[in-house]
Design an enzyme around this catalytic site. Sequence first.
Site, mmCIF file in Angstrom:
data_model
loop_
_atom_site.group_PDB
_atom_site.id
_atom_site.type_symbol
_atom_site.label_atom_id
_atom_site.label_comp_id
_atom_site.label_asym_id
_atom_site.label_seq_id
_atom_site.Cartn_x
_atom_site.Cartn_y
_atom_site.Cartn_z
ATOM 1 N N ARG A 196 -4.079 11.608 6.916
ATOM 2 C CA ARG A 196 -3.576 11.720 8.053
ATOM 3 C C ARG A 196 -2.308 12.784 7.727
ATOM 4 O O ARG A 196 -1.460 12.231 7.319
ATOM 5 C CB ARG A 196 -2.986 10.512 8.708
ATOM 6 C CG ARG A 196 -1.859 10.414 9.750
ATOM 7 C CD ARG A 196 -1.907 9.166 10.384
ATOM 8 N NE ARG A 196 -2.945 8.926 11.342
ATOM 9 C CZ ARG A 196 -2.642 7.963 12.226
ATOM 10 N NH1 ARG A 196 -1.525 7.466 12.638
ATOM 11 N NH2 ARG A 196 -3.682 7.590 13.278
ATOM 12 N N HIS A 245 -8.467 13.935 16.183
ATOM 13 C CA HIS A 245 -8.579 12.680 15.693
ATOM 14 C C HIS A 245 -9.749 11.980 15.792
ATOM 15 O O HIS A 245 -10.276 11.259 16.792
ATOM 16 C CB HIS A 245 -7.400 11.652 16.593
ATOM 17 C CG HIS A 245 -7.157 10.225 15.970
ATOM 18 N ND1 HIS A 245 -7.560 10.058 14.943
ATOM 19 C CD2 HIS A 245 -6.370 9.420 16.502
ATOM 20 C CE1 HIS A 245 -6.984 8.822 14.424
ATOM 21 N NE2 HIS A 245 -6.448 8.569 15.656
ATOM 22 N N ASP A 276 -3.408 8.861 26.787
ATOM 23 C CA ASP A 276 -2.777 8.818 25.358
ATOM 24 C C ASP A 276 -1.231 9.061 25.791
ATOM 25 O O ASP A 276 -0.844 9.440 26.581
ATOM 26 C CB ASP A 276 -3.445 9.582 24.175
ATOM 27 C CG ASP A 276 -2.838 9.567 22.980
ATOM 28 O OD1 ASP A 276 -2.347 8.609 22.472
ATOM 29 O OD2 ASP A 276 -2.893 10.654 22.298
ATOM 30 N N CYS A 308 -6.213 5.256 23.090
ATOM 31 C CA CYS A 308 -6.164 5.060 21.486
ATOM 32 C C CYS A 308 -5.332 4.010 21.015
ATOM 33 O O CYS A 308 -5.263 3.524 19.812
ATOM 34 C CB CYS A 308 -6.268 6.469 20.835
ATOM 35 S SG CYS A 308 -4.592 7.301 21.320
ATOM 36 N N ARG A 317 -12.619 0.884 15.662
ATOM 37 C CA ARG A 317 -12.105 1.913 14.502
ATOM 38 C C ARG A 317 -12.841 1.317 13.369
ATOM 39 O O ARG A 317 -13.129 2.177 12.245
ATOM 40 C CB ARG A 317 -10.434 1.911 14.332
ATOM 41 C CG ARG A 317 -10.003 2.583 15.672
ATOM 42 C CD ARG A 317 -10.191 4.156 15.490
ATOM 43 N NE ARG A 317 -9.981 4.783 14.385
ATOM 44 C CZ ARG A 317 -8.485 5.044 14.137
ATOM 45 N NH1 ARG A 317 -7.654 4.903 15.217
ATOM 46 N NH2 ARG A 317 -8.440 5.829 13.121
ATOM 47 N N GLN A 327 -11.085 8.371 15.934
ATOM 48 C CA GLN A 327 -10.699 7.839 17.100
ATOM 49 C C GLN A 327 -11.751 7.999 18.230
ATOM 50 O O GLN A 327 -12.402 7.195 18.649
ATOM 51 C CB GLN A 327 -9.444 8.142 17.517
ATOM 52 C CG GLN A 327 -9.141 7.498 18.797
ATOM 53 C CD GLN A 327 -8.649 6.188 18.575
ATOM 54 O OE1 GLN A 327 -7.878 5.724 17.984
ATOM 55 N NE2 GLN A 327 -9.080 5.391 19.509
HETATM 56 N N1 CP Z 1 -5.036 5.179 17.239
HETATM 57 C C1 CP Z 1 -4.497 5.030 16.053
HETATM 58 O O1 CP Z 1 -5.016 6.110 15.406
HETATM 59 O O2 CP Z 1 -3.360 4.348 15.682
HETATM 60 P P1 CP Z 1 -2.562 4.448 14.774
HETATM 61 O O3 CP Z 1 -1.568 5.563 14.780
HETATM 62 O O4 CP Z 1 -1.742 3.045 14.324
HETATM 63 O O5 CP Z 1 -3.363 4.504 13.309
HETATM 64 N N1 NVA Z 2 -1.782 11.657 20.126
HETATM 65 C C1 NVA Z 2 -1.216 10.611 19.347
HETATM 66 C C2 NVA Z 2 -2.156 9.751 18.709
HETATM 67 C C3 NVA Z 2 -1.754 8.403 17.876
HETATM 68 C C4 NVA Z 2 -2.899 7.797 17.564
HETATM 69 C C5 NVA Z 2 -0.478 11.389 18.235
HETATM 70 O O1 NVA Z 2 -1.053 12.263 17.677
HETATM 71 O O2 NVA Z 2 0.826 10.783 17.795
#
Ligand code: CP
Ligand code: NVA
Length: 304
Positions: free
Chosen positions: A101, A128, A223, A263, A291, A131
């Site tokens: 990530r 993502h 989101d 999400c 997930r 997700q």
């Molecule tokens: N939805 C999601 O990716 O959650 P986190 O940021 O907590 O991993």
């Molecule tokens: N769009 C959000 C998703 C978090 C899971 C971010 O990138 O922070």
Amino acid sequence: MKKDFLKILDFTTEEVLDTFKLAIDMKKNPSKYSEALKGKTLALIFEKPSLRTRTSFDIGIQQLGGYSLYLSPAEINLGKRESVYDVSMVLDRMVQGIMIRTFGHDIVEDMSRFTRIPVINGLTDYTHPCQGMADYMTIKEIKGDFKKLKLTYVGDGNNVAHSLMNGGARLGVHVVVSTPAGYEPNLVAFKEAEEAAKLTGAKIEYIKDPFEAVKNADVVYTDTWASMGQEAEAEKRRRIFKDYQVNEKLMAKAKKDAIFMHCLPAHRNEEVTDAVIDSKQSVVFQEAENRLHVQKAIMYQLMK
Ligand code: CP
Ligand code: NVA
């Protein structure tokens, strides 16, 4: 040849559907797969915070008989303490897969090129995909099929919106994205999804007016308005996005049996009201649980 999972379009329609099939079986019969990845280690590189992604990958690999190795931003300091190339070369010799990530999508692409082991994207600024896979698996569980489904995403044209467009393109879903001007999905991501949609007859559409966009939707998705890394813009975005809140008035435009998805993490009473996220229509925790199951299926397919 190793296979990576950097975006949903890395999988064909058949591969996406096979992943759901496997994930649903893993959810039903977890013990059947308890040695599926016996002795394999997945490195988890996090340059941004996480609850769901960290927990689901950590527990998921253990449920498959493998090990996880959590590497925090402070430990690796990717690209600063050490180059992406050097980090990739070292991990390649010690672990059997990498989940990462990070910010730039180019970083995961580089890591994929530098290594002989599978790389899984656990979120970049661009996509993502894990997700998106959990989202469409949840939709399959609830709606049974993807044919004639309309999913409307309301809010910021961000990484999650891009993954929903990609997944919709692979599955033949009508995906509508509704954002304020200046916050539309990335043009390259939009064109890429449109191109892929030709194979399945999916429709990828942008409609600025959220009420128009949500009309007759089977799924309403939102989101956060300010993603990780955009915290300084949060106040400005709250003003710009206020007409894009998913509340009961907006949900009323969707089909009666429409579901609400997010999400998470949610900013309650900003992008979604308590009344909607806590309603019977909301499936956000089923979505979060999936997930785990869908990522187990992805890990198995790439690391077995
Ligand atoms: N939805 C999601 O990716 O959650 P986190 O940021 O907590 O991993
Ligand atoms: N769009 C959000 C998703 C978090 C899971 C971010 O990138 O922070």
